[in-house]
Scaffold this active site. Structure first.
Site, PDB file in Angstrom:
ATOM      1  N   PRO A  12      20.385  25.088  27.988  1.00  0.00           N
ATOM      2  CA  PRO A  12      20.705  24.621  29.342  1.00  0.00           C
ATOM      3  C   PRO A  12      20.406  23.134  29.456  1.00  0.00           C
ATOM      4  O   PRO A  12      19.339  22.688  29.038  1.00  0.00           O
ATOM      5  CB  PRO A  12      19.745  25.424  30.236  1.00  0.00           C
ATOM      6  CG  PRO A  12      18.625  25.837  29.341  1.00  0.00           C
ATOM      7  CD  PRO A  12      19.204  25.969  27.967  1.00  0.00           C
ATOM      8  N   MET A  13      21.335  22.362  30.006  1.00  0.00           N
ATOM      9  CA  MET A  13      21.095  20.922  30.185  1.00  0.00           C
ATOM     10  C   MET A  13      21.748  20.459  31.482  1.00  0.00           C
ATOM     11  O   MET A  13      22.980  20.503  31.621  1.00  0.00           O
ATOM     12  CB  MET A  13      21.661  20.128  29.000  1.00  0.00           C
ATOM     13  CG  MET A  13      20.875  20.340  27.707  1.00  0.00           C
ATOM     14  SD  MET A  13      21.412  19.271  26.364  1.00  0.00           S
ATOM     15  CE  MET A  13      22.922  20.056  25.859  1.00  0.00           C
ATOM     16  N   GLN A  65      20.571  30.148  34.121  1.00  0.00           N
ATOM     17  CA  GLN A  65      19.153  29.769  34.155  1.00  0.00           C
ATOM     18  C   GLN A  65      18.732  29.417  35.569  1.00  0.00           C
ATOM     19  O   GLN A  65      19.357  28.566  36.216  1.00  0.00           O
ATOM     20  CB  GLN A  65      18.851  28.573  33.257  1.00  0.00           C
ATOM     21  CG  GLN A  65      17.334  28.352  33.212  1.00  0.00           C
ATOM     22  CD  GLN A  65      16.896  27.089  32.497  1.00  0.00           C
ATOM     23  OE1 GLN A  65      17.288  25.996  32.870  1.00  0.00           O
ATOM     24  NE2 GLN A  65      16.093  27.252  31.466  1.00  0.00           N
ATOM     25  N   CYS A  95      10.781  22.951  32.274  1.00  0.00           N
ATOM     26  CA  CYS A  95      11.215  21.636  32.758  1.00  0.00           C
ATOM     27  C   CYS A  95      10.022  20.860  33.316  1.00  0.00           C
ATOM     28  O   CYS A  95       9.317  21.347  34.191  1.00  0.00           O
ATOM     29  CB  CYS A  95      12.288  21.805  33.836  1.00  0.00           C
ATOM     30  SG  CYS A  95      12.785  20.218  34.510  1.00  0.00           S
ATOM     31  N   LYS A 134      12.381  30.785  29.276  1.00  0.00           N
ATOM     32  CA  LYS A 134      12.329  29.606  28.397  1.00  0.00           C
ATOM     33  C   LYS A 134      11.092  28.816  28.788  1.00  0.00           C
ATOM     34  O   LYS A 134      10.935  28.446  29.954  1.00  0.00           O
ATOM     35  CB  LYS A 134      13.591  28.755  28.578  1.00  0.00           C
ATOM     36  CG  LYS A 134      13.618  27.482  27.734  1.00  0.00           C
ATOM     37  CD  LYS A 134      15.022  26.858  27.763  1.00  0.00           C
ATOM     38  CE  LYS A 134      15.142  25.615  26.905  1.00  0.00           C
ATOM     39  NZ  LYS A 134      14.754  24.381  27.585  1.00  0.00           N
ATOM     40  N   HIS A 178      10.416  26.043  23.529  1.00  0.00           N
ATOM     41  CA  HIS A 178      10.588  24.639  23.128  1.00  0.00           C
ATOM     42  C   HIS A 178       9.260  24.241  22.481  1.00  0.00           C
ATOM     43  O   HIS A 178       8.222  24.219  23.137  1.00  0.00           O
ATOM     44  CB  HIS A 178      10.902  23.799  24.368  1.00  0.00           C
ATOM     45  CG  HIS A 178      11.208  22.374  24.067  1.00  0.00           C
ATOM     46  ND1 HIS A 178      11.637  21.480  25.017  1.00  0.00           N
ATOM     47  CD2 HIS A 178      11.143  21.656  22.915  1.00  0.00           C
ATOM     48  CE1 HIS A 178      11.828  20.287  24.470  1.00  0.00           C
ATOM     49  NE2 HIS A 178      11.529  20.371  23.197  1.00  0.00           N
ATOM     50  N   GLY A 219      14.111  22.915  19.916  1.00  0.00           N
ATOM     51  CA  GLY A 219      13.571  21.554  19.816  1.00  0.00           C
ATOM     52  C   GLY A 219      13.903  20.902  18.487  1.00  0.00           C
ATOM     53  O   GLY A 219      13.444  21.357  17.444  1.00  0.00           O
ATOM     54  N   GLY A 220      14.758  19.879  18.535  1.00  0.00           N
ATOM     55  CA  GLY A 220      15.002  19.046  17.354  1.00  0.00           C
ATOM     56  C   GLY A 220      15.788  19.708  16.239  1.00  0.00           C
ATOM     57  O   GLY A 220      15.754  19.232  15.104  1.00  0.00           O
ATOM     58  N   ARG A 241      20.750  18.979  22.322  1.00  0.00           N
ATOM     59  CA  ARG A 241      21.398  17.674  22.172  1.00  0.00           C
ATOM     60  C   ARG A 241      22.356  17.592  20.996  1.00  0.00           C
ATOM     61  O   ARG A 241      23.382  16.928  21.082  1.00  0.00           O
ATOM     62  CB  ARG A 241      20.321  16.586  22.089  1.00  0.00           C
ATOM     63  CG  ARG A 241      19.655  16.364  23.430  1.00  0.00           C
ATOM     64  CD  ARG A 241      18.368  15.606  23.311  1.00  0.00           C
ATOM     65  NE  ARG A 241      17.324  16.394  22.658  1.00  0.00           N
ATOM     66  CZ  ARG A 241      16.074  15.993  22.507  1.00  0.00           C
ATOM     67  NH1 ARG A 241      15.713  14.803  22.942  1.00  0.00           N
ATOM     68  NH2 ARG A 241      15.183  16.777  21.925  1.00  0.00           N
TER      69      ARG A 241
HETATM   70  C1  LIG Z   1      20.120  16.001  29.681  1.00  0.00           C
HETATM   71  C2  LIG Z   1      19.240  17.200  29.482  1.00  0.00           C
HETATM   72  C3  LIG Z   1      19.064  18.120  30.512  1.00  0.00           C
HETATM   73  C4  LIG Z   1      18.259  19.244  30.338  1.00  0.00           C
HETATM   74  N1  LIG Z   1      18.183  20.178  31.321  1.00  0.00           N
HETATM   75  C5  LIG Z   1      17.497  21.338  31.109  1.00  0.00           C
HETATM   76  C6  LIG Z   1      17.542  22.408  32.028  1.00  0.00           C
HETATM   77  O1  LIG Z   1      18.248  22.371  33.032  1.00  0.00           O
HETATM   78  N2  LIG Z   1      16.814  23.526  31.755  1.00  0.00           N
HETATM   79  C7  LIG Z   1      16.035  23.628  30.641  1.00  0.00           C
HETATM   80  O2  LIG Z   1      15.394  24.657  30.428  1.00  0.00           O
HETATM   81  N3  LIG Z   1      16.002  22.641  29.733  1.00  0.00           N
HETATM   82  C8  LIG Z   1      16.725  21.514  29.929  1.00  0.00           C
HETATM   83  N4  LIG Z   1      16.747  20.551  28.972  1.00  0.00           N
HETATM   84  C9  LIG Z   1      15.992  20.767  27.721  1.00  0.00           C
HETATM   85  C10 LIG Z   1      16.878  21.461  26.671  1.00  0.00           C
HETATM   86  O3  LIG Z   1      17.293  22.733  27.113  1.00  0.00           O
HETATM   87  C11 LIG Z   1      16.115  21.600  25.338  1.00  0.00           C
HETATM   88  O4  LIG Z   1      14.979  22.393  25.560  1.00  0.00           O
HETATM   89  C12 LIG Z   1      15.678  20.251  24.781  1.00  0.00           C
HETATM   90  O5  LIG Z   1      16.724  19.303  24.846  1.00  0.00           O
HETATM   91  C13 LIG Z   1      15.206  20.393  23.330  1.00  0.00           C
HETATM   92  O6  LIG Z   1      16.235  20.897  22.515  1.00  0.00           O
HETATM   93  P1  LIG Z   1      17.116  19.927  21.567  1.00  0.00           P
HETATM   94  O7  LIG Z   1      16.143  19.108  20.753  1.00  0.00           O
HETATM   95  O8  LIG Z   1      17.946  20.843  20.715  1.00  0.00           O
HETATM   96  O9  LIG Z   1      17.931  19.052  22.466  1.00  0.00           O
HETATM   97  C14 LIG Z   1      17.560  19.432  29.122  1.00  0.00           C
HETATM   98  C15 LIG Z   1      17.749  18.514  28.080  1.00  0.00           C
HETATM   99  C16 LIG Z   1      18.577  17.413  28.242  1.00  0.00           C
HETATM  100  C17 LIG Z   1      18.788  16.456  27.088  1.00  0.00           C
END
Ligand SMILES: Cc1cc2nc3c(=O)[nH]c(=O)nc-3n(C[C@H](O)[C@H](O)[C@H](O)COP(=O)(O)O)c2cc1C
Length: 337
Positions: A12-13, A65, A95, A134, A178, A219-220, A241
């Site tokens: 979720p982002m 979510q 968050c 989460k 995470h 994460g990552g 990401r």
């Molecule tokens: C722009 C952005 C918005 C995000 N919004 C949420 C969100 O709404 N809910 C959530 O649980 N995590 C949110 N995250 C965190 C991601 O879900 C994820 O946990 C975090 O980016 C680490 O994973 P990654 O390294 O694969 O990006 C957000 C991350 C980014 C970059």
């Protein structure tokens, strides 16, 4: 519980994983579990439901979510969402943003496991669907959590274990973790995704100590090899990401599902975009809202600049997106980019 293995999810982002992005993902990969952006329970209770909760059939499997402060709100929001037939409802306890922590939602709830237990129980009461959570491996709540709590640092493995020992009474169907702590004061949300170190071992350890739990790591994660390595220890991986910045990674991930789509090419994806864009154009929707999510399609590949320039918002103002994509497709096929 209908969990398809292996679980690979698109995280979720906020401002990214909207309907447009999710439709784009489905042009590349039909199997990864999609997540909505985080939506507060209050927004669901009071908001414009079709705009907040609507999605297209093709987006399944899809998880909603939510962020909630009270079991009552969580119950109401999940009941309302029942109409929309999400495959899963997920609770955000990860968050770190002030806006969320200040309202007792998101990562700060890791300091209140009994409340999270009540919220999860309320969600399970409201739906028969898969209910998941989460969260982070811990939090540093200095400056945000009240001093009279006794402690504001919940950053050790034992703190996460204590949290999980309490919330597991609600039997969430999956825990997405995470693998870094959230620092509630002093780091902004972006820094909170980069600065606290990743501690994958603690997630693996939790799975080893609680093998009955479905545990997904986040994460990552950036490559197929990363995914393979994690799946030796846990049940799933969530990727944020890297899927967004490099959507062709979604194509590679098809190999985990044996669905025959791992070799899908950029021109096949562009071909799928055209009818989708034509449909948006017929409905008078702004195609920029879709195209902005596709900027990374040529990530690290020949044509990246050409693609980004061609779909600039200025160009989209002057030309139909479906025509632009058609033209680009022609040029790719003539190897002109
Ligand atoms: C722009 C952005 C918005 C995000 N919004 C949420 C969100 O709404 N809910 C959530 O649980 N995590 C949110 N995250 C965190 C991601 O879900 C994820 O946990 C975090 O980016 C680490 O994973 P990654 O390294 O694969 O990006 C957000 C991350 C980014 C970059």
């Amino acid at each position: 519980m209908k969990i398809k293995k292996p679980v690979i999810s698109a995280a979720p982002m906020v401002d990214k994983t909207d309907r447009y992005f999710r439709n784009f993902v489905r042009m590349i990969n039909k199997d990864v579990l999609l997540y909505t952006e985080m939506v507060t329970a209050q927004a669901i209770i009071h908001g414009d439901l079709e705009r907040i909760l609507g999605f297209d059939e093709i987006e399944h499997p899809i998880a909603l979510q939510i962020a909630a402060t009270t079991p009552e709100d969580a119950y109401k929001a999940v009941k309302i969402a029942e109409e929309y037939n999400y495959d899963e409802i997920n609770l955000n306890v990860g968050c770190p943003s002030d806006r969320v922590s200040g309202n007792m939602m998101g990562a700060c709830l890791m300091a209140y496991p009994e409340l999270v237990l009540d919220v999860l129980n309320a969600m399970k009461e409201a739906t028969k669907k898969t209910v998941t959570i989460k969260h982070r491996i811990g939090i540093d709540g200095k400056g945000i959590l009240p001093d009279n709590m006794g402690k504001t640092l919940f950053e050790k493995y034992e703190d996460m274990l204590n949290f999980v020992n309490i919330i597991e009474k609600a039997e969430p169907d999956r825990y997405t973790i995470h693998a870094r702590i959230a620092v509630l004061a002093g780091l902004d949300p972006k820094q909170n995704r980069e600065i606290p170190p990743l501690r994958y071992d603690e997630v693996y350890r939790l799975k080893a100590e609680k093998p009955h739990m479905q545990i997904e790591i986040n994460g990552g994660i950036k490559t197929k090899e990363d995914i393979e390595k994690h799946l030796e220890h846990v049940d799933g991986v969530m990727i944020g990401r890297e899927f967004y910045d490099n959507p062709m990674f979604l194509a590679e991930v098809n190999s985990f599902y044996n669905n025959g789509n791992e070799n899908i090419t950029r021109d096949e994806i562009l071909e799928k975009m055209i009818p989708y864009l034509e449909n948006l154009e017929r409905n008078g929707e702004r195609t920029h809202l879709f195209m902005r999510h596709t900027l990374g399609l040529f990530h690290n590949a020949k044509g990246s600049k050409y693609w980004k320039n061609s779909i600039s918002s200025q160009n989209l103002k002057n030309n139909k997106a479906s025509h632009i994509v058609r033209e680009i497709l022609k040029n790719i096929r003539k190897s002109e980019i």
